[in-house]
Design an enzyme around this catalytic site. Structure first.
Site, PDB file in Angstrom:
ATOM      1  N   SER A   1       0.841  -1.200   0.000  1.00 59.37           N
ATOM      2  CA  SER A   1       0.000   0.000   0.000  1.00 59.37           C
ATOM      3  C   SER A   1       0.876   1.250   0.000  1.00 59.37           C
ATOM      4  CB  SER A   1      -0.949  -0.055   1.208  1.00 59.37           C
ATOM      5  OG  SER A   1      -1.951   0.906   1.093  1.00 59.37           O
TER       6      SER A   1
ATOM      7  N   ASP B   1      -9.062  -6.764  -3.773  1.00 59.96           N
ATOM      8  CA  ASP B   1      -8.736  -5.386  -3.354  1.00 59.96           C
ATOM      9  C   ASP B   1      -9.516  -4.393  -4.221  1.00 59.96           C
ATOM     10  OD1 ASP B   1      -7.535  -2.943  -2.717  1.00 59.96           O
ATOM     11  OD2 ASP B   1      -5.516  -3.791  -2.632  1.00 59.96           O
TER      12      ASP B   1
ATOM     13  N   HIS C   1      -8.204  -5.211   0.380  1.00 60.44           N
ATOM     14  CA  HIS C   1      -6.902  -4.541   0.489  1.00 60.44           C
ATOM     15  C   HIS C   1      -6.110  -5.010   1.721  1.00 60.44           C
ATOM     16  CE1 HIS C   1      -3.952  -1.399  -0.032  1.00 60.44           C
ATOM     17  NE2 HIS C   1      -4.217  -0.895   1.151  1.00 60.44           N
TER      18      HIS C   1
HETATM   19  N1  LIG Z   1      -5.027  -1.167   7.330  1.00 64.82           N
HETATM   20  C1  LIG Z   1      -3.819  -0.653   6.763  1.00 64.82           C
HETATM   21  C2  LIG Z   1      -4.102  -0.366   5.355  1.00 64.82           C
HETATM   22  C3  LIG Z   1      -3.535   0.832   4.731  1.00 64.82           C
HETATM   23  O1  LIG Z   1      -3.157   0.506   3.440  1.00 64.82           O
HETATM   24  C4  LIG Z   1      -3.274   0.485   7.592  1.00 64.82           C
HETATM   25  O2  LIG Z   1      -4.025   1.014   8.401  1.00 64.82           O
HETATM   26  O3  LIG Z   1      -2.099   0.801   7.492  1.00 64.82           O
END
Ligand SMILES: N[C@@H](CCO)C(=O)O
Ligand SMILES: CC(=O)SCCNC(=O)CCNC(=O)[C@H](O)C(C)(C)COP(=O)(O)OP(=O)(O)OC[C@H]1O[C@@H](n2cnc3c(N)ncnc32)[C@H](O)[C@@H]1OP(=O)(O)O
Length: 362
Positions: free
Chosen positions: A144, A310, A339
């Site tokens: 991410s 995702d 995701h």
């Molecule tokens: N759940 C993750 C996803 C962010 O991409 C976070 O809070 O870092």
């Protein structure tokens, strides 16, 4: 090993203008740097993660790590072989310089904290590695927002990155991703307790705005089917909205409330804003002749990984990344979780990372 350490990196000039004096980066390490200096793995956390990739008893941390099984003896990243470094991102709130840090006048930066890009964050990490005497990385891995930094590393320092493993990420922030961020930013900024970002001296915190931002984001991190199978139309115990009037909640609402409260307790709203804007800034092609040209200069052996469900960083973005990279392997995580699968499906992630590390550069 593990245990948080700090590096003071001096003054940084930022991509969009502005200067941050006395930048401090918090980091943790596992394993040992070998004599050749060629066993470094840089692990990049996502939006609300931090340097604490792995929890260890006795390391002074009550919390588990966010990729707990990744670094372990005999695990995907064995600290007997690799020297693992994870830092808290520039702009964050877990020990690195961010909006809650003191500005030169001694007061927290708050609203005065400058705009930071993913490239600035990578520049800070480069300074950190310089400070640690590390010239090149055997692998940079992240998901991410961490994947954004990983791919920026490979583009910015093509001769210094041997492998790049990017999970659930994108070569540039899409209109859809920026769109999802907008109500999150507004939720925080419109919370009266946010006070334009200068709330540190107040006894009120913009927890409501930050919590609302997390609720919006969390829905995008999961899937429609998961939420439906898990919660359906169940009422939270004793809070049936069809019976309890105003105070009733569906179980899924209670679940979102829980995640909102949990984040508000551990995260700074200004950092959430700064990091969200940094993600929006992400575009490996900016000022480099576009995404294709920028990715064309990558020399690392890349592994591009998506999660099949995702909806925020859909697999097509990983396809684009993979297609434009000179040396790339495409991997897929199968998950019900969307995701967040890149955090939850640790077995699949571990297998992919282990294979990528075992692969020799051709
Ligand atoms: N759940 C993750 C996803 C962010 O991409 C976070 O809070 O870092
Ligand atoms: C101190 C720390 O937290 S360190 C954390 C460092 N940062 C990170 O890890 C960032 C990345 N992590 C994340 O984004 C998330 O934590 C994830 C993706 C790992 C969470 O994934 P999952 O394991 O699937 O957790 P899930 O979404 O099912 O949530 C579980 C929580 O919801 C709670 N919950 C489930 N149903 C309900 C409900 N009906 N009402 C209220 N709460 C509920 C559970 O009790 C559990 O609570 P807990 O996390 O406090 O133990």
């Amino acid at each position: 090993m593990g245990g948080r350490q700090f590096a003071h990196l001096g003054t940084m000039e930022l991509e969009r203008g502005g200067v941050l004096p006395d930048v401090r980066i918090a980091y943790e390490t596992w394993g040992r740097l070998n004599e050749a200096g060629d066993n470094v793995i840089l692990v990049e956390h996502a939006l609300t993660g931090d340097s604490h990739v792995v929890g260890e008893a006795g390391a002074g941390h009550a919390s588990p790590g966010w990729w707990n099984s990744l670094v372990a003896a005999g695990g995907p990243v064995d600290p007997d072989a690799w020297f693992v470094i994870a830092s808290n991102v520039l702009g964050g709130c877990q020990g690195s310089t961010g909006p809650s840090s003191p500005a030169p006048d001694g007061r927290p930066w708050g609203s005065r904290f400058p705009y930071v890009t993913v490239r600035d964050q990578v520049a800070a990490e480069r300074l950190l590695l310089d400070r640690l005497g590390i010239a090149r990385v055997a692998a940079v891995v992240g998901g991410s927002m961490g994947g954004m930094r990983a791919i920026e590393w490979a583009v910015t320092h093509p001769d210094d990155v041997d492998r790049c493993i990017v999970l659930a990420s994108t070569p540039s922030a899409t209109a859809d991703q920026i769109a999802w961020c907008q109500p999150q930013l507004l939720a925080i900024r419109q919370d009266p307790a946010f006070a334009g970002g200068d709330y540190y001296a107040s006894d009120r915190r913009p927890d409501a705005g930050l919590g609302l931002a997390r609720r919006i984001a969390h829905i995008t991190y999961r899937t429609e089917t998961e939420l439906d199978e898990r919660f359906g139309r169940e009422a939270q115990l004793g809070e049936d909205p069809l019976r309890a009037g105003d105070r009733g909640r569906f179980a899924v609402e209670s679940y979102l409330d829980h995640h909102a409260g949990k984040l508000a307790r551990r995260f700074d709203a200004n950092s959430y804003v700064v990091l969200t804007e940094a993600m929006n800034s992400h575009d490996v092609g900016r000022d480099r002749g576009g995404v294709q040209r920028a990715l064309g200069r990558v020399r690392a052996d890349c592994t591009v990984v998506s999660v099949d469900t995702d909806r925020l960083y859909p697999p097509r973005l990983s396809d684009e990344l993979h297609a434009a990279l000179p040396v790339s392997r495409r991997e897929h995580i199968v998950s019900d979780f969307g995701h967040d699968g890149f955090l939850i499906e640790e077995d699949q992630v571990g297998r992919i990372i282990r294979a990528a590390l075992e692969r020799r550069r051709s």
